[in-house]
Design an enzyme around this catalytic site. Structure first.
Site, short mmCIF file in Angstrom:
data_model
loop_
_atom_site.label_atom_id
_atom_site.label_comp_id
_atom_site.label_asym_id
_atom_site.label_seq_id
_atom_site.Cartn_x
_atom_site.Cartn_y
_atom_site.Cartn_z
N SER A 65 7.18 17.68 -4.91
CA SER A 65 6.47 16.94 -5.94
C SER A 65 5.18 17.63 -6.43
O SER A 65 5.25 18.75 -6.91
CB SER A 65 6.20 15.54 -5.39
OG SER A 65 5.61 14.74 -6.33
N ASP A 281 7.99 17.17 -9.92
CA ASP A 281 9.42 16.83 -9.93
C ASP A 281 9.72 15.72 -10.94
O ASP A 281 10.81 15.13 -10.93
CB ASP A 281 9.93 16.45 -8.53
CG ASP A 281 9.24 15.23 -7.96
OD1 ASP A 281 8.10 14.93 -8.37
OD2 ASP A 281 9.82 14.56 -7.09
N ASP A 283 8.78 12.61 -11.43
CA ASP A 283 9.00 11.18 -11.14
C ASP A 283 7.71 10.39 -11.34
O ASP A 283 7.61 9.24 -10.91
CB ASP A 283 9.57 10.96 -9.72
CG ASP A 283 8.61 11.33 -8.62
OD1 ASP A 283 7.57 11.97 -8.90
OD2 ASP A 283 8.90 10.99 -7.45
N ALA A 374 -1.12 3.14 -9.33
CA ALA A 374 -2.14 3.67 -10.25
C ALA A 374 -1.88 5.15 -10.55
O ALA A 374 -2.14 5.64 -11.65
CB ALA A 374 -3.52 3.48 -9.65
N ASN A 375 -1.30 5.86 -9.57
CA ASN A 375 -1.09 7.31 -9.75
C ASN A 375 0.07 7.65 -10.69
O ASN A 375 0.35 8.82 -10.93
CB ASN A 375 -0.90 7.98 -8.38
CG ASN A 375 0.34 7.49 -7.64
OD1 ASN A 375 1.27 6.94 -8.24
ND2 ASN A 375 0.38 7.71 -6.34
N SER A 500 -3.83 8.14 5.26
CA SER A 500 -2.85 8.72 4.34
C SER A 500 -1.51 8.89 5.05
O SER A 500 -1.45 9.17 6.25
CB SER A 500 -3.36 10.08 3.86
OG SER A 500 -2.28 10.86 3.40
N ARG A 507 -8.16 7.66 3.72
CA ARG A 507 -8.65 7.52 2.34
C ARG A 507 -9.58 6.30 2.23
O ARG A 507 -9.32 5.26 2.85
CB ARG A 507 -7.48 7.33 1.38
CG ARG A 507 -6.52 8.49 1.37
CD ARG A 507 -5.71 8.55 0.09
NE ARG A 507 -4.58 9.47 0.25
CZ ARG A 507 -4.67 10.80 0.22
NH1 ARG A 507 -5.84 11.39 0.05
NH2 ARG A 507 -3.59 11.55 0.38
C1 16G Z 1 3.98 9.47 -1.60
C2 16G Z 1 4.65 8.30 -2.28
C3 16G Z 1 3.75 7.71 -3.33
C4 16G Z 1 2.40 7.36 -2.76
C5 16G Z 1 1.79 8.54 -2.03
C6 16G Z 1 0.57 8.10 -1.24
C7 16G Z 1 7.00 8.05 -2.81
C8 16G Z 1 8.19 8.63 -3.52
N1 16G Z 1 5.88 8.74 -2.91
O1 16G Z 1 3.80 10.54 -2.49
O2 16G Z 1 4.38 6.57 -3.83
O3 16G Z 1 1.52 6.94 -3.76
O4 16G Z 1 2.73 9.04 -1.09
O5 16G Z 1 0.05 9.18 -0.55
O6 16G Z 1 7.08 7.00 -2.19
P1 16G Z 1 -0.98 8.96 0.64
O7 16G Z 1 -0.30 8.15 1.72
O8 16G Z 1 -1.33 10.34 1.08
O9 16G Z 1 -2.16 8.23 0.09
MG MG Z 2 6.77 13.40 -7.63
#
Ligand code: 16G
Ligand code: MG
Length: 533
Positions: A65, A281, A283, A374-375, A500, A507
């Site tokens: 990603s 990627d 998405d 939000a992302n 995270s 975070r």
């Molecule tokens: C992953 C998740 C995304 C989430 C992010 C949070 C999927 C496909 N992707 O990229 O939804 O916002 O993790 O990251 O579920 P963090 O846990 O490091 O804050």
């Molecule tokens: Mg992605």
């Protein structure tokens, strides 16, 4: 049970490094050099998953990603295009961490026995990858896994993550009455472009937009789609060097734009014109523009959610079919967006833990469930029963007919399997065209509260345990009370702390009525996480 043919021999080609792997919210993700053994083993696991599901097709996507080019990752996609079922994440983790061939064979046998899997059927698995340099090497490791498991496989090459989700759902619904479409990339372009034309129904204005494709796979794919929509949209793609994988996500892409809150490189903006950024990627998507005073304005997942919710809500009322529409967000949603949804649009809002699968499941409880992080990860789900009701309803006015037709076309335009930058792009453009809204009309629905997202490195992030959709800490004991005491001192203050799932950090999110106050709140809460030096 007889040992798997070739397992010992082929495992030797994919030795496990001394690393502990964990299948997290985004599958396995780490430096590409470390992933060989894991991906080989995912080949075995995906085959078992298909065999367990009586030969339904599952998919394996190799991508990391928005991560830097030297990373890679892998995730398994279930037959309806959903994320891998949670128990199987644990099985995947144990396979990846087996320290020897013997242990791997034992784990395999145990799983077969426990779930009574019939390994006599071949198992069907499809796979694809993003544009990373390590992709072909890791695909070869996956294929070695399939040689051991004897799966029937198909390679879909370089695709966006949502395209693979779409294709797997099509393959599994091919013969049924709820066929999702043609299981090819071509089928994907045709389905989306035809639906877009139907949604627009009579609005002939061609929309022109510039897209930052993060130098990833989304660039060539959106260009391909645009060929089917000539006269409807005109797309210019920048950061489109997908054939130079060292540039992937470098100073560009959705994650960069959202976290840095600034323009990606390669864009010289025209005031008041709309731009979008995909991630590596495709998405995930965010939009942005530059206003008359040259201020950068971000239109993130929250703004997309509110735009879609208000548009769909109006159509739902006009269709007179009567169903529930709701929005699903996470704690990272800006407080102003939640307030706008609740008090102005008057739609129910649910908050879940971070990670697409949590939002997706919650959105399935609504007739129409809009979910966005939000992302920029998100989509809109239509309950299949609602589709049936819309198709069967007795119409009493042309306006009602139009609303019903629009909703049905939207259910085809919007990827029902997972958030999809390309599909979300078309959705937003369609709404803006129909409403005849400029980017600043869209932006002015509500004003974001200033916010700050910081990360803090701690010794052990696993001690940070949350409740209430990650909005409150239950461990370490006493810490939440201290956070509450600080938050109280800030107007419209809100702050929460969570570990995270993708990085070795904790975070801290903070928002208040000014940038200075949001920064100060984030700083004060961050200080609580570190014992005095
Ligand atoms: C992953 C998740 C995304 C989430 C992010 C949070 C999927 C496909 N992707 O990229 O939804 O916002 O993790 O990251 O579920 P963090 O846990 O490091 O804050
Ligand atoms: Mg992605």
């Amino acid at each position: 049970m007889a040992p798997l043919k070739n397992l010992a021999q082929l495992s030797l080609r994919h030795p496990k490094p001394k690393v502990v792997f964990s299948y997290g919210t985004a599958g396995f993700r780490t430096k590409a050099d470390l992933l060989d053994s894991t991906i080989f083993r995912v080949g075995l696991l995906a085959t078992l998953r298909s065999q367990y599901l009586r030969n339904r097709v599952v998919a394996v996507m190799i991508t990391a990603s928005h991560n830097p080019p030297e990373d890679n990752g892998v995730k398994v996609v279930d037959p309806e295009g959903e994320m891998l079922e949670a128990h199987w994440e644990t099985y995947a983790t144990s396979f990846a961490n087996a320290s020897s061939v013997e242990e791997l064979q034992t784990l395999y046998n145990q799983l077969v026995e426990k779930l009574e899997i019939d390994t006599g059927i071949p198992g069907r698995v499809i796979y694809g990858r993003d544009s990373r340099e390590s992709g072909p090497r890791l695909v070869a490791a996956l294929e070695d896994g399939f040689k051991v498991s004897g799966a029937e496989v198909a390679d879909y090459g370089v695709v966006t993550t949502p395209q693979l989700h779409y294709i797997v759902r099509c393959l599994n619904t091919k013969e049924s009455s709820d066929s999702y479409g043609e299981p090819t990339e071509l089928g994907y372009y045709e389905k989306l472009s035809e639906a877009y034309k139907k949604v627009l129904n009579g609005y002939s204005k061609a929309y022109s937009i510039t897209i930052d494709a993060a130098n990833g796979v989304g660039g060539p794919k959106i260009e391909e789609l645009a060929k089917y929509l000539e006269g409807f949209i005109s797309v210019k793609v920048v950061n489109n060097k997908y054939d130079q994988p060292q540039l992937l996500n470098s100073n560009c892409g959705a994650d960069y734009v959202k976290t840095q809150q600034k323009l990606p490189s390669g864009i010289e903006p025209e005031n008041l014109k709309l731009y979008a950024s995909f991630d590596g990627d495709a998405d995930r998507i965010v939009f942005f523009f530059v206003d008359e005073e040259n201020n950068f304005k971000l239109l993130d997942g929250d703004k997309i959610a509110t735009l879609c919710a208000s548009f769909l809500h109006d159509l739902a009322v006009q269709s007179d079919v009567g169903f529930s529409l709701g929005v699903v967000q996470t704690a990272y949603a800006n407080g102003s967006s939640t307030e706008y949804l609740t008090n102005t649009l008057k739609v129910p809002v649910e908050c879940t833990a971070t990670g697409v699968k949590h939002l997706h499941h919650a959105a399935q409880h609504f007739g129409i469930g809009v979910y966005f992080e939000a992302n920029g990860h998100g989509t809109v789900l239509f309950d299949p029963n609602i589709i049936g009701t819309l198709k069967a309803s007795k119409v009493s006015s042309p306006a009602q007919q139009l609303a019903i037709d629009s909703l049905l076309a939207l259910s085809d335009l919007i990827n029902q399997t997972v958030g999809d930058a390309i599909s979300d792009l078309l959705l937003v453009i369609a709404i803006l065209t129909i409403k005849d809204w400029s980017p600043s009309d869209w932006d002015s629905c509500y004003t974001d509260l200033p916010n700050r997202l910081s990360k803090v490195e701690v010794k052990d992030r696993t001690i940070f345990k949350t409740t209430d959709a990650e909005r409150r800490l239950v461990s370490p004991p006493g810490l939440q009370n201290k956070i509450d005491d600080i938050v109280k001192q800030f107007p419209k203050g809100r702050s929460f702390v969570r570990a995270s799932g993708t990085e070795n950090v904790v975070r801290v999110y903070a928002e208040s009525t000014s940038r200075v106050l949001a920064d100060e709140l984030a700083l004060k809460v961050s200080r609580l996480l570190k014992p005095p030096q």
